[in-house]
Design a protein around this motif. Sequence first.
Motif, PDB file in Angstrom:
ATOM      1  N   GLU A  56       0.853  -1.193   0.000  1.00 48.67           N
ATOM      2  CA  GLU A  56       0.000   0.000   0.000  1.00 48.67           C
ATOM      3  C   GLU A  56       0.877   1.226   0.000  1.00 48.67           C
ATOM      4  O   GLU A  56       1.916   1.266   0.686  1.00 48.67           O
ATOM      5  CB  GLU A  56      -0.880  -0.006   1.249  1.00 48.67           C
TER       6      GLU A  56
ATOM      7  N   THR B 240       1.055   4.382   1.448  1.00 45.36           N
ATOM      8  CA  THR B 240       0.392   5.085   2.550  1.00 45.36           C
ATOM      9  C   THR B 240       0.698   6.584   2.500  1.00 45.36           C
ATOM     10  O   THR B 240       1.655   7.016   1.865  1.00 45.36           O
ATOM     11  CB  THR B 240       0.870   4.517   3.906  1.00 45.36           C
TER      12      THR B 240
ATOM     13  N   LYS C 277      -6.465   5.791  -2.118  1.00 45.08           N
ATOM     14  CA  LYS C 277      -5.831   4.481  -1.900  1.00 45.08           C
ATOM     15  C   LYS C 277      -5.064   4.087  -3.158  1.00 45.08           C
ATOM     16  O   LYS C 277      -5.625   4.015  -4.243  1.00 45.08           O
ATOM     17  CB  LYS C 277      -6.884   3.421  -1.595  1.00 45.08           C
TER      18      LYS C 277
ATOM     19  N   TYR D 175      -1.489   1.668  -4.761  1.00 44.45           N
ATOM     20  CA  TYR D 175      -0.555   0.555  -4.493  1.00 44.45           C
ATOM     21  C   TYR D 175       0.760   0.818  -5.206  1.00 44.45           C
ATOM     22  O   TYR D 175       0.782   1.336  -6.334  1.00 44.45           O
ATOM     23  CB  TYR D 175      -1.146  -0.772  -4.980  1.00 44.45           C
TER      24      TYR D 175
ATOM     25  N   HIS E 279      -7.144  -7.634  -1.432  1.00 43.26           N
ATOM     26  CA  HIS E 279      -7.165  -6.407  -0.640  1.00 43.26           C
ATOM     27  C   HIS E 279      -8.169  -5.498  -1.332  1.00 43.26           C
ATOM     28  O   HIS E 279      -8.682  -5.862  -2.402  1.00 43.26           O
ATOM     29  CB  HIS E 279      -5.755  -5.781  -0.600  1.00 43.26           C
TER      30      HIS E 279
END
Length: 494
Positions: free
Chosen positions: A274, A276, A281, A283, A440
């Motif tokens: 991920e 962050t 969101k 990846y 996910h």
Amino acid sequence: MYLSAFVLSALLLCALRPGAAEELHQQPPGRIAIVGGGIGGSSAAYFLRQKFGKDVQIDVFEKGQVGGRMATIDMDGAEYEAGGSVLHPLNLHMKSFAKELGLSVRPCRNSLAGIYNGNEIIFQQSDWLFINIIKLLWYYGLNYMRMYMWGEDLLAKFARIYQYQSYDYSFSSAEQLFHALGGEDLSIKLNMTLDDSLQKAGCSKKYIDEIVTPAIRHDFSQLPRINAFVGALTLTATYTKLWSIEGGNMLVCPGLLEASEAQLIKGTVTSVQENTGGIEKLYKLGYETSTGPHLGIYNIVIIAAPINKEISNINFVGFSPPIDTSSNSYIQTVTTFVHGQINSSFFGFIEPCQLGLTDILTTKNPKLFFDSIGLGDPVKGPPGTLQPTGQKVWKITSPDPLTKDQLNLLFTSYHAVSAKKWLAFPQYNPPGKLPPIILHDQIYYINSIELAASGIELSALSAKNVALLSYHRWFGINGQIDQEDLVERFKSEL
Ligand SMILES: Cc1cc2nc3c(=O)[nH]c(=O)nc-3n(C[C@H](O)[C@H](O)[C@H](O)COP(=O)(O)OP(=O)(O)OC[C@H]3O[C@@H](n4cnc5c(N)ncnc54)[C@H](O)[C@@H]3O)c2cc1C
């Protein structure tokens, strides 16, 4: 007060639904990564482009050859299918890809099969259908009919997937998908061995040992302890007219990549984590190409290869709960092509001309070092085309590479050998839980379905499911995910 509690619990319920995405979007994603350029990855690129439109960037990562387990091998200047080679008439996605891409299709050659038990040929097909029926009735009574009806029932249920997909329905887990197709019956077949399921349908042990086992050894290098679902798909292919793509089945993959305008990146994906810190969101994908290590940032990641250490070896970093890459072991199969003169006395024939068979399948016998041997067909030209020498090319499947001694047992003489080693199929060991499709929030796993059944069309079907699922979850169209009553709904609409 009551109203806000109701709204809150409704929101919570939505968030807890497995199909529901965490954040909903108004715009399509900017970037999608697909790991794997086999039929799963290339058809995913094609379906994702259809759903998300022209503006999304689709990157397909491939560490080896585009086509993956569909590949040809050269033997004395002609190409032969070394991996996924035959297709069922009901493989509708493959049919429509061929049509869309302007590829020619051709029927597979007629087979004249025999069953070898390590000492002699115990069953031999005839050129005449009615003689085959009489022989099967004579040797095995009504077993063949029982297997046929059992297999057709399952196939009819499974074929509902095309109707569901044509109306854009998708499923968030393989279990949900199979349950929506065939209720408890399909779920039970996934968790039962083929052996048990056929016996329950009235087939005898002799029939399973002498007819079913050789077919399963030929197709999956395993025994009828595989699950009944994959077993049924395989057995229905034994009595139908199969087909393939002229020039090689793998031609579909570069065609789909081109049609989807995806960018092919020749490299190995090593990690996914991920990204962050941002509001959105995202990846982070780590990958290596000939120029060294790189990073790419994506909204959606699609894994189109088996996730285990031996095959894709992707490190999923920092996910909670962790993404399991330890299961899913795949079994080795070696495909060997031999251009030479088969040794008919090995199969119990005194004169070479007595061996008129095109395919020899084998029963379970520890002394046998191969699963099957059959005539190879070049991927170009009419089925049955011979090499310029007039000698035949034979295709042998075996769990291990063939030694010189073993080749000398099977052939009186040969002048060319080509072999390809595969981690070919999941080791089926029912009962067991299938891996998740949603790894996910926005990471999807196409090859989850392989643990139910492995095959070219299965990967394409799963790719379409993942394309639809990711689209519906991205835009929050929950009514198109995990609908249970589709059989009834379609019945009442007809
Ligand atoms: C010998 C053999 C015979 C078969 N016969 C038939 C048949 O007759 N009919 C049939 O329907 N099916 C058959 N199959 C099965 C069928 O070929 C497969 O189920 C199907 O091709 C799988 O497609 P896929 O795209 O899901 O996976 P794959 O074809 O395995 O594609 C995955 C791709 O991902 C790439 N990759 C893996 N890890 C990474 C990474 N970390 N980074 C970048 N790329 C990565 C791989 O190089 C590979 O190209 C056969 C298979 C074998 C091996």
